[in-house]
Design a protein around this motif. Structure first.
Motif, short mmCIF file in Angstrom:
data_model
loop_
_atom_site.label_atom_id
_atom_site.label_comp_id
_atom_site.label_asym_id
_atom_site.label_seq_id
_atom_site.Cartn_x
_atom_site.Cartn_y
_atom_site.Cartn_z
N GLY A 247 0.80 -1.22 0.00
CA GLY A 247 0.00 0.00 0.00
C GLY A 247 0.82 1.26 0.00
N ARG A 248 2.14 1.12 0.04
CA ARG A 248 3.02 2.29 0.03
C ARG A 248 4.01 2.24 -1.13
N GLY A 249 3.68 1.43 -2.14
CA GLY A 249 4.53 1.33 -3.32
C GLY A 249 5.58 0.25 -3.24
N GLY A 250 5.55 -0.57 -2.21
CA GLY A 250 6.52 -1.64 -2.07
C GLY A 250 5.86 -3.00 -1.93
N LEU A 251 6.66 -4.04 -1.72
CA LEU A 251 6.16 -5.40 -1.49
C LEU A 251 6.51 -5.81 -0.07
N ALA A 252 5.55 -6.44 0.60
CA ALA A 252 5.76 -6.91 1.97
C ALA A 252 5.52 -8.41 2.01
N PRO A 253 6.25 -9.12 2.86
CA PRO A 253 6.04 -10.57 2.95
C PRO A 253 4.70 -10.89 3.61
N ARG A 254 4.08 -11.96 3.13
CA ARG A 254 2.85 -12.49 3.74
C ARG A 254 3.09 -13.96 4.07
N PHE A 255 2.62 -14.38 5.23
CA PHE A 255 2.87 -15.74 5.69
C PHE A 255 1.55 -16.46 5.93
N ASP A 256 1.46 -17.69 5.42
CA ASP A 256 0.32 -18.55 5.71
C ASP A 256 0.64 -19.24 7.04
N GLU A 257 0.22 -18.58 8.14
CA GLU A 257 0.62 -19.08 9.45
C GLU A 257 0.05 -20.46 9.74
N ALA A 258 -1.16 -20.73 9.29
CA ALA A 258 -1.74 -22.06 9.53
C ALA A 258 -0.91 -23.13 8.82
N ARG A 259 -0.46 -22.82 7.60
CA ARG A 259 0.33 -23.80 6.85
C ARG A 259 1.70 -24.00 7.49
N LEU A 260 2.32 -22.92 7.95
CA LEU A 260 3.60 -23.04 8.64
C LEU A 260 3.46 -23.87 9.91
N THR A 261 2.37 -23.65 10.64
CA THR A 261 2.14 -24.40 11.87
C THR A 261 1.98 -25.89 11.57
N ARG A 262 1.20 -26.21 10.55
CA ARG A 262 1.02 -27.64 10.19
C ARG A 262 2.34 -28.26 9.76
N LEU A 263 3.14 -27.49 9.01
CA LEU A 263 4.43 -28.00 8.55
C LEU A 263 5.31 -28.37 9.73
N VAL A 264 5.38 -27.49 10.73
CA VAL A 264 6.22 -27.77 11.90
C VAL A 264 5.67 -28.97 12.68
N LEU A 265 4.38 -28.99 12.92
CA LEU A 265 3.81 -30.08 13.72
C LEU A 265 3.92 -31.42 13.02
N ASP A 266 3.85 -31.41 11.68
CA ASP A 266 3.96 -32.67 10.92
C ASP A 266 5.41 -33.13 10.77
N THR A 267 6.34 -32.22 10.97
CA THR A 267 7.75 -32.52 10.67
C THR A 267 8.60 -32.66 11.92
N VAL A 268 8.30 -31.84 12.91
CA VAL A 268 9.17 -31.75 14.09
C VAL A 268 8.56 -32.52 15.26
N PRO A 269 9.27 -33.50 15.81
CA PRO A 269 8.75 -34.22 16.98
C PRO A 269 8.87 -33.36 18.23
N VAL A 270 7.72 -32.93 18.78
CA VAL A 270 7.72 -32.11 19.97
C VAL A 270 7.18 -32.95 21.13
N PRO A 271 7.94 -33.12 22.20
CA PRO A 271 7.48 -33.94 23.33
C PRO A 271 6.33 -33.26 24.06
N THR A 272 5.17 -33.92 24.11
CA THR A 272 4.00 -33.37 24.80
C THR A 272 3.34 -34.48 25.62
N ARG A 273 2.46 -34.08 26.49
CA ARG A 273 1.65 -35.06 27.24
C ARG A 273 0.32 -34.41 27.58
#
Length: 565
Positions: A247-273
């Motif tokens: 909106g100011r004549g430039g490009l800004a990064p946009r992140f699909d946070e839900a997709r990033l979250t799924r990627l981490v949870l599907d890839t990284v073993p996180v110890p939980t209980r």
């Protein structure tokens, strides 16, 4: 003699002058109503015609020009579109074109010019500005070419750059002027177009590609969870990244946070209980509190933000640390529940000659045993037991359908339902839903029993006290036993009235192979009154009556040898 002849000559001269003057006036009058003798308007000869005749002649000659398209070329594109004058509000004004070419005059010079000179007059035009605007606006869409927006994309971990390029749009006011100037003498016109600038310029696109995009795709991002570190490659991260105009004549990064979250949870073993609620077990016939246990879980709302920060951080590492989770019902909650004494106790005897029935009673009471109903909570027997199936350990037992005994999976559970009903009754709970059996069964209290059937007939009650209620149920010594552990709020008494409208049963002989024998019992109506007292007080606080109608239980004699005996 000479004088008379002079007067005669003068008279003849005067008459001649009168005649000539009259002829001249006649010529002047004729000239006033006719166009010059050698006149052409827009190339159409109309000399000597009256204005009305000339207008008609001009209109006839202009038909073709009204329908001849003007080809409008679009600069820099090789494209064009047509403007049909008659459709676009362009027309000729024949009447105005011949205005001023007639009129009465005594000036001999004017009369001479009208009779002898060759005159060329233009054919004037008129324009319906609204119609021309509408016509050109409708064609603006085919001229319009949107700007090519600059973009930075991430494709399989690689940066793809699209440089911007201006578009074009039809300048309707400027093109209107060009078309009006062309009509009627030309069949070609040049459109006026304006440049449409892209949202983001080339310099900004290159800056975005060489800045954030280059850093984001420069290598893998490490995700550390406990003692484990896993790398996410640029190709894995790319589908969740994009760059959009800021909106100011430039490009800004946009992140699909839900997709990033799924990627981490599907890839990284996180110890939980999982957290565990506080419960009670029964030891030495008393409830013993089993403390709650906190859990550990990933805060999914922070995962994407940590990965995004790692994309441009020096060590490119996101650290995922599980956070403590609290159980829905903690040890502290259980301590406050007031589960400390028996506030209701009930036993319901059953015939021990049917092992399948006994099995069903055991399966059901084990499932109910330990059920906790919090203050304000509602107990549902169907909700606790669910459908009674063989997979859950239930066997065929006797059930009542349409006033007759028959066999069905889970038969006999109504005995458990009656026990639960009486526990709630004497604990002073609010009875929400209860359905008595169709006919009276002598081992149950009159008017104080409840059947159950999946999924349509339920046994529900609400704990409307300030303390939790813990159910203890079991089968022992030919009885279904039950207790409610809580803090005593009420002493509840039950007063049963006399039987009314007694109706004797019939005797029915049934030759069906599915027949199930029945012992006769009369039908009747009965009213039971529940009374609430404060513990140790003789003063009645409130009472509630309920009436039950029982149909007669007919005597069924099965005559088919294959029927159950």
């Amino acid at each position: 003699m000479a004088r008379s002849e002079g007067r005669a000559n003068a008279l003849r001269l005067l008459l001649a002058l009168v005649v000539l003057g009259g002829a001249y006036l006649t010529l002047c009058s004729w000239s006033a109503g006719h166009l010059p003798a050698d006149l052409a308007v827009g190339g159409v000869p109309v000399g000597g015609m009256s204005p009305e005749q000339a207008v008609a002649a001009l209109d006839r000659s202009a038909v073709r020009q009204r329908e001849t398209p003007i080809v409008v070329t679009v600069p820099g594109s090789g494209e064009s579109f047509e403007v049909v004058p008659a459709d676009a509000g362009l027309d000729f004004d024949a009447a105005r074109s011949v205005e001023g070419l007639t009129g009465f005059s005594l000036d001999p010079r004017t009369i001479w010019r009208r009779l002898t000179e060759s005159v060329e007059a233009p054919l004037l035009t008129r324009t319906d500005d609204d119609a021309l605007t509408t016509y050109l606006t409708a064609r603006a869409a085919q001229v319009r070419q949107p700007a090519t927006e600059g973009a930075v994309a991430f494709t399989e971990g690689r940066i793809t750059v699209t440089l911007p390029h201006p578009g074009r749009a039809l300048d309707v006011p400027g093109t209107k002027l060009a078309v009006r100037r062309a009509f009627p003498d030309a069949t070609q016109a040049r459109a006026v177009v304006t440049a449409v600038a892209p949202t983001v310029g080339e310099e900004a696109v290159r800056a975005a590609a060489e800045g954030f995009a280059a850093k984001a795709m420069s290598g893998p991002v490490k995700v550390a969870a406990g003692t484990t570190t896993t790398s996410l490659t640029p190709a894995q991260l790319a589908p969740a990244l994009s760059m959009v105009p800021d909106g100011r004549g430039g490009l800004a990064p946009r992140f699909d946070e839900a997709r990033l979250t799924r990627l981490v949870l599907d890839t990284v073993p996180v110890p939980t209980r999982a957290a565990r609620n506080a419960t009670w077990s029964f030891v030495d016939d008393r409830p013993r509190l089993v403390p709650s246990v906190d859990g550990a879980a990933v805060d999914e709302t922070t995962i994407a933000r940590q990965v995004v920060a790692a994309l441009t951080s020096p060590d490119r590492t996101a650290r995922i640390t599980p956070v403590a989770t609290r159980p829905a019902f903690s040890t502290a909650d259980a301590d406050k529940a007031g589960v400390r004494e028996v506030v209701a106790d009930f036993a319901s005897p059953f015939p021990a000659d049917d092992p399948t029935r006994t099995n069903n009673l055991v399966v059901a009471t084990r499932r109910i045993n330990g059920t906790y109903v919090p203050p304000g909570g509602t107990f549902s027997l169907n909700g606790i037991l669910g459908e009674r199936t063989t997979d859950k350990g239930y066997a065929d037992g006797t059930v009542i359908i349409d006033g007759r005994l028959t066999r069905g999976t889970g038969g006999g559970v109504s005995q458990v339902s009656t026990t639960i009903y009486n526990l709630a009754y004497f604990a002073g709970a609010d009875i929400v839903e209860a359905t008595p059996h169709a006919f009276f069964i002598p081992r149950y209290p009159e008017g104080r029993e409840a059947t159950v059937y999946w999924p349509t007939v339920d046994n529900k009650w609400k704990n409307d006290t300030a303390y939790g209620m813990l159910l203890q149920t079991w089968v022992e010594g030919g009885q279904v036993r039950g207790r409610v552990w809580s803090t005593k709020v009420w002493d509840v008494k039950s007063v049963k009235g006399e039987r009314r409208n007694v109706k004797e049963p019939r005797t029915v002989r049934d030759d069906s192979p599915t027949c199930y024998p029945q012992q006769p019992n009369p039908g009747f109506d009965v009213t039971v009154v529940r009374q609430w007292y404060r513990p140790g007080s003789p003063a009645l606080v409130r009472s509630e009556s309920s009436s039950t109608h029982y149909i007669p239980e007919d005597r069924i004699i099965c005559t088919n040898p294959a029927a159950r005996r």
